[in-house]
Motif scaffolding. Structure first.
Motif, PDB file in Angstrom:
ATOM      1  N   LEU A 154       0.896  -1.206  -0.022  1.00 30.86           N
ATOM      2  CA  LEU A 154      -0.196  -0.127   0.067  1.00 30.86           C
ATOM      3  C   LEU A 154       0.867   1.244   0.008  1.00 30.86           C
ATOM      4  O   LEU A 154       0.543   2.251  -0.658  1.00 30.86           O
ATOM      5  N   GLU A 155       2.010   1.342   0.646  1.00 30.40           N
ATOM      6  CA  GLU A 155       2.814   2.308   0.629  1.00 30.40           C
ATOM      7  C   GLU A 155       3.510   2.433  -0.479  1.00 30.40           C
ATOM      8  O   GLU A 155       3.883   3.624  -1.311  1.00 30.40           O
ATOM      9  N   PHE A 156       3.894   1.325  -1.429  1.00 30.00           N
ATOM     10  CA  PHE A 156       4.250   1.107  -2.672  1.00 30.00           C
ATOM     11  C   PHE A 156       3.479   1.841  -3.749  1.00 30.00           C
ATOM     12  O   PHE A 156       3.588   2.712  -4.670  1.00 30.00           O
ATOM     13  N   ALA A 157       2.165   1.581  -3.236  1.00 31.35           N
ATOM     14  CA  ALA A 157       1.009   2.118  -4.334  1.00 31.35           C
ATOM     15  C   ALA A 157       1.058   3.669  -4.353  1.00 31.35           C
ATOM     16  O   ALA A 157       0.960   4.442  -5.243  1.00 31.35           O
ATOM     17  N   ARG A 158       1.014   4.240  -3.139  1.00 32.86           N
ATOM     18  CA  ARG A 158       1.074   5.623  -2.680  1.00 32.86           C
ATOM     19  C   ARG A 158       2.238   6.227  -3.244  1.00 32.86           C
ATOM     20  O   ARG A 158       2.177   7.437  -3.815  1.00 32.86           O
ATOM     21  N   TYR A 159       3.512   5.660  -3.309  1.00 31.89           N
ATOM     22  CA  TYR A 159       4.599   6.268  -3.875  1.00 31.89           C
ATOM     23  C   TYR A 159       4.313   6.322  -5.490  1.00 31.89           C
ATOM     24  O   TYR A 159       4.821   7.303  -5.909  1.00 31.89           O
ATOM     25  N   LEU A 160       3.953   5.308  -6.118  1.00 33.25           N
ATOM     26  CA  LEU A 160       3.749   5.317  -7.485  1.00 33.25           C
ATOM     27  C   LEU A 160       2.715   6.633  -7.758  1.00 33.25           C
ATOM     28  O   LEU A 160       2.983   7.391  -8.844  1.00 33.25           O
ATOM     29  N   SER A 161       1.581   6.832  -7.245  1.00 40.39           N
ATOM     30  CA  SER A 161       0.600   7.634  -7.241  1.00 40.39           C
ATOM     31  C   SER A 161       1.447   9.160  -7.077  1.00 40.39           C
ATOM     32  O   SER A 161       1.237   9.880  -7.766  1.00 40.39           O
ATOM     33  N   ASP A 162       1.978   9.191  -6.001  1.00 43.37           N
ATOM     34  CA  ASP A 162       2.580  10.598  -5.668  1.00 43.37           C
ATOM     35  C   ASP A 162       3.656  10.966  -6.730  1.00 43.37           C
ATOM     36  O   ASP A 162       3.764  12.156  -7.081  1.00 43.37           O
ATOM     37  N   ASN A 163       4.424  10.122  -7.266  1.00 46.17           N
ATOM     38  CA  ASN A 163       5.303  10.273  -8.597  1.00 46.17           C
ATOM     39  C   ASN A 163       4.787  10.030  -9.906  1.00 46.17           C
ATOM     40  O   ASN A 163       5.523   9.869 -10.795  1.00 46.17           O
ATOM     41  N   ASP A 164       3.497  10.124 -10.049  1.00 45.15           N
ATOM     42  CA  ASP A 164       2.810   9.859 -11.403  1.00 45.15           C
ATOM     43  C   ASP A 164       3.156   8.915 -12.165  1.00 45.15           C
ATOM     44  O   ASP A 164       3.374   9.270 -13.365  1.00 45.15           O
ATOM     45  N   ILE A 165       3.416   7.621 -11.605  1.00 46.91           N
ATOM     46  CA  ILE A 165       3.782   6.556 -12.292  1.00 46.91           C
ATOM     47  C   ILE A 165       2.460   5.825 -12.588  1.00 46.91           C
ATOM     48  O   ILE A 165       1.642   5.415 -11.781  1.00 46.91           O
ATOM     49  N   PRO A 166       2.319   5.386 -13.947  1.00 49.83           N
ATOM     50  CA  PRO A 166       0.835   4.830 -14.245  1.00 49.83           C
ATOM     51  C   PRO A 166       0.882   3.547 -13.359  1.00 49.83           C
ATOM     52  O   PRO A 166       1.633   2.690 -13.504  1.00 49.83           O
ATOM     53  N   ILE A 167      -0.448   3.292 -13.166  1.00 48.46           N
ATOM     54  CA  ILE A 167      -0.677   1.910 -12.569  1.00 48.46           C
ATOM     55  C   ILE A 167      -1.924   1.259 -13.121  1.00 48.46           C
ATOM     56  O   ILE A 167      -2.886   1.771 -13.447  1.00 48.46           O
ATOM     57  N   TRP A 168      -1.765   0.118 -13.364  1.00 45.55           N
ATOM     58  CA  TRP A 168      -3.003  -1.048 -13.508  1.00 45.55           C
ATOM     59  C   TRP A 168      -2.925  -1.831 -12.229  1.00 45.55           C
ATOM     60  O   TRP A 168      -2.003  -2.452 -11.839  1.00 45.55           O
ATOM     61  N   ILE A 169      -3.881  -1.668 -11.469  1.00 51.90           N
ATOM     62  CA  ILE A 169      -4.222  -2.462 -10.210  1.00 51.90           C
ATOM     63  C   ILE A 169      -4.819  -3.812 -10.668  1.00 51.90           C
ATOM     64  O   ILE A 169      -5.503  -3.902 -11.582  1.00 51.90           O
ATOM     65  N   ARG A 170      -4.313  -4.846 -10.125  1.00 53.56           N
ATOM     66  CA  ARG A 170      -4.848  -6.060 -10.304  1.00 53.56           C
ATOM     67  C   ARG A 170      -4.814  -7.002  -9.139  1.00 53.56           C
ATOM     68  O   ARG A 170      -4.328  -6.791  -8.232  1.00 53.56           O
ATOM     69  N   GLN A 171      -6.022  -7.799  -9.107  1.00 56.13           N
ATOM     70  CA  GLN A 171      -6.415  -8.638  -7.944  1.00 56.13           C
ATOM     71  C   GLN A 171      -6.648  -9.996  -8.178  1.00 56.13           C
ATOM     72  O   GLN A 171      -7.680 -10.043  -9.266  1.00 56.13           O
ATOM     73  N   VAL A 172      -6.073 -11.093  -7.878  1.00 60.25           N
ATOM     74  CA  VAL A 172      -6.597 -12.523  -8.196  1.00 60.25           C
ATOM     75  C   VAL A 172      -7.924 -12.600  -7.301  1.00 60.25           C
ATOM     76  O   VAL A 172      -7.997 -12.350  -6.227  1.00 60.25           O
ATOM     77  N   LEU A 173      -9.107 -12.825  -8.119  1.00 59.64           N
ATOM     78  CA  LEU A 173     -10.368 -13.031  -7.394  1.00 59.64           C
ATOM     79  C   LEU A 173     -10.717 -14.518  -7.017  1.00 59.64           C
ATOM     80  O   LEU A 173     -10.764 -15.473  -8.007  1.00 59.64           O
ATOM     81  N   ILE A 174     -10.427 -14.838  -5.759  1.00 59.96           N
ATOM     82  CA  ILE A 174     -10.585 -15.992  -5.236  1.00 59.96           C
ATOM     83  C   ILE A 174     -11.629 -16.286  -4.391  1.00 59.96           C
ATOM     84  O   ILE A 174     -11.892 -15.729  -3.289  1.00 59.96           O
ATOM     85  N   PRO A 175     -12.527 -17.102  -4.770  1.00 60.17           N
ATOM     86  CA  PRO A 175     -13.880 -17.294  -4.042  1.00 60.17           C
ATOM     87  C   PRO A 175     -13.674 -17.556  -2.651  1.00 60.17           C
ATOM     88  O   PRO A 175     -12.978 -18.576  -2.284  1.00 60.17           O
ATOM     89  N   GLY A 176     -14.359 -16.878  -1.856  1.00 62.33           N
ATOM     90  CA  GLY A 176     -14.227 -17.208  -0.279  1.00 62.33           C
ATOM     91  C   GLY A 176     -12.981 -16.548   0.364  1.00 62.33           C
ATOM     92  O   GLY A 176     -13.046 -16.621   1.696  1.00 62.33           O
ATOM     93  N   ILE A 177     -12.252 -15.788  -0.487  1.00 61.53           N
ATOM     94  CA  ILE A 177     -10.918 -15.308   0.049  1.00 61.53           C
ATOM     95  C   ILE A 177     -10.677 -14.003  -0.331  1.00 61.53           C
ATOM     96  O   ILE A 177     -10.664 -13.007   0.625  1.00 61.53           O
ATOM     97  N   THR A 178     -10.910 -13.489  -1.535  1.00 62.98           N
ATOM     98  CA  THR A 178     -10.579 -12.062  -1.967  1.00 62.98           C
ATOM     99  C   THR A 178     -11.839 -11.399  -2.446  1.00 62.98           C
ATOM    100  O   THR A 178     -11.761 -10.452  -3.118  1.00 62.98           O
ATOM    101  N   ASP A 179     -13.073 -12.038  -2.314  1.00 65.86           N
ATOM    102  CA  ASP A 179     -14.291 -11.836  -2.933  1.00 65.86           C
ATOM    103  C   ASP A 179     -15.291 -11.063  -2.131  1.00 65.86           C
ATOM    104  O   ASP A 179     -16.585 -10.798  -2.317  1.00 65.86           O
ATOM    105  N   ASN A 180     -14.827 -10.808  -0.849  1.00 61.58           N
ATOM    106  CA  ASN A 180     -15.971 -10.415   0.079  1.00 61.58           C
ATOM    107  C   ASN A 180     -16.255  -9.084  -0.077  1.00 61.58           C
ATOM    108  O   ASN A 180     -15.407  -8.238  -0.426  1.00 61.58           O
TER     109      ASN A 180
END
Length: 242
Positions: A154-180
């Motif tokens: 999360l700190e890494f993401a904020r650093y990218l944002s603060d320095n205007d480095i383009p981001i594609w956010i990705r998340q693996v959608l795992i039923p019962g684990i990351t889909d709440n």
């Protein structure tokens, strides 16, 4: 390898010369060896061991890329992934300097669970796009899933944002684990707080890498978890307002 060589040699797992899912356009994809995470769903379990793979020189890798320049440019480029590629940040910085001089688009696919050292910041300064794999927005659930807190990513993401480095956010959608739903809403809130996010992608969980765990003599951690469906992905996108 001696420390002085780490700028000019990389521990490589494999190379894909015609990638289409690791950033925009057609990509030359360099898979670096070694990962400190312990993702239970990892489909490249064979990339973890830093002592495996083969050393390749900067010059050899660059020469291979240039041979494909007419195929990957102008709409594609080079993506360095892994494993966790930023464990070899010195090499990435040197490679990306040479690629930028050739007008080739550069991309890193990373968990962001790395310290923001000078070497990492140097590599990012030559990076046109970061594919940032948010493992889990909940700190404790992240630790259970990959062995580490999400604080660094999360700190890494904020650093990218603060320095205007383009981001594609990705998340693996795992039923019962990351889909709440509550977790997905928390993810949306975090993504909305960043100013350089260009895209959010949900990658459907699958167990196609299970055989690699078994081949290496390890128990597959998510045995019995079903693959994510199109409906699962649709629901997650709706929660994020995509």
């Amino acid at each position: 390898m001696e420390e002085k060589d780490l700028k000019y040699y990389a521990k490589v797992h494999s190379i894909e010369s015609f990638g289409t899912v690791d950033g925009p356009g057609i990509r030359f994809v360099l898979f670096l060896q070694g990962c400190h995470l312990k993702c239970k769903y990892c489909h490249n379990r064979d990339t973890w061991d830093i002592n495996s793979g083969n050393y390749m020189s900067l010059d050899d890798i660059f020469a291979k890329i240039v041979r494909y320049k007419n195929y990957i440019c102008p709409n594609g480029g080079v993506t360095v992934t892994g494993g966790e590629p930023l464990l070899q940040a010195k090499f990435i910085a040197e490679l990306f300097k040479k690629l930028k001089a050739e007008g080739i688009h550069t991309c890193v696919d990373t968990s962001g669970i790395v310290a923001l050292t000078d070497d990492v910041k140097d590599a990012l300064s030559f990076t046109d796009l970061v594919l940032l794999d948010i493992k889990h927005i909940d700190e404790q659930k992240c630790k259970e899933l990959v062995g580490f807190s999400n604080k660094l990513e999360l700190e890494f993401a904020r650093y990218l944002s603060d320095n205007d480095i383009p981001i594609w956010i990705r998340q693996v959608l795992i039923p019962g684990i990351t889909d709440n739903e509550a977790d997905l809403l928390k993810l949306k809130e975090f993504v909305d707080s960043l100013k350089s996010v260009q895209k959010v992608e949900f990658l459907p969980y699958h167990n196609l890498g299970e055989f690699k765990w078994k081949k290496l003599g390890f128990k597959y951690e998510l045995q019995g978890i079903r693959p994510a469906t199109d409906e699962d992905i649709k629901r997650a996108k709706e929660i994020l307002g995509m």
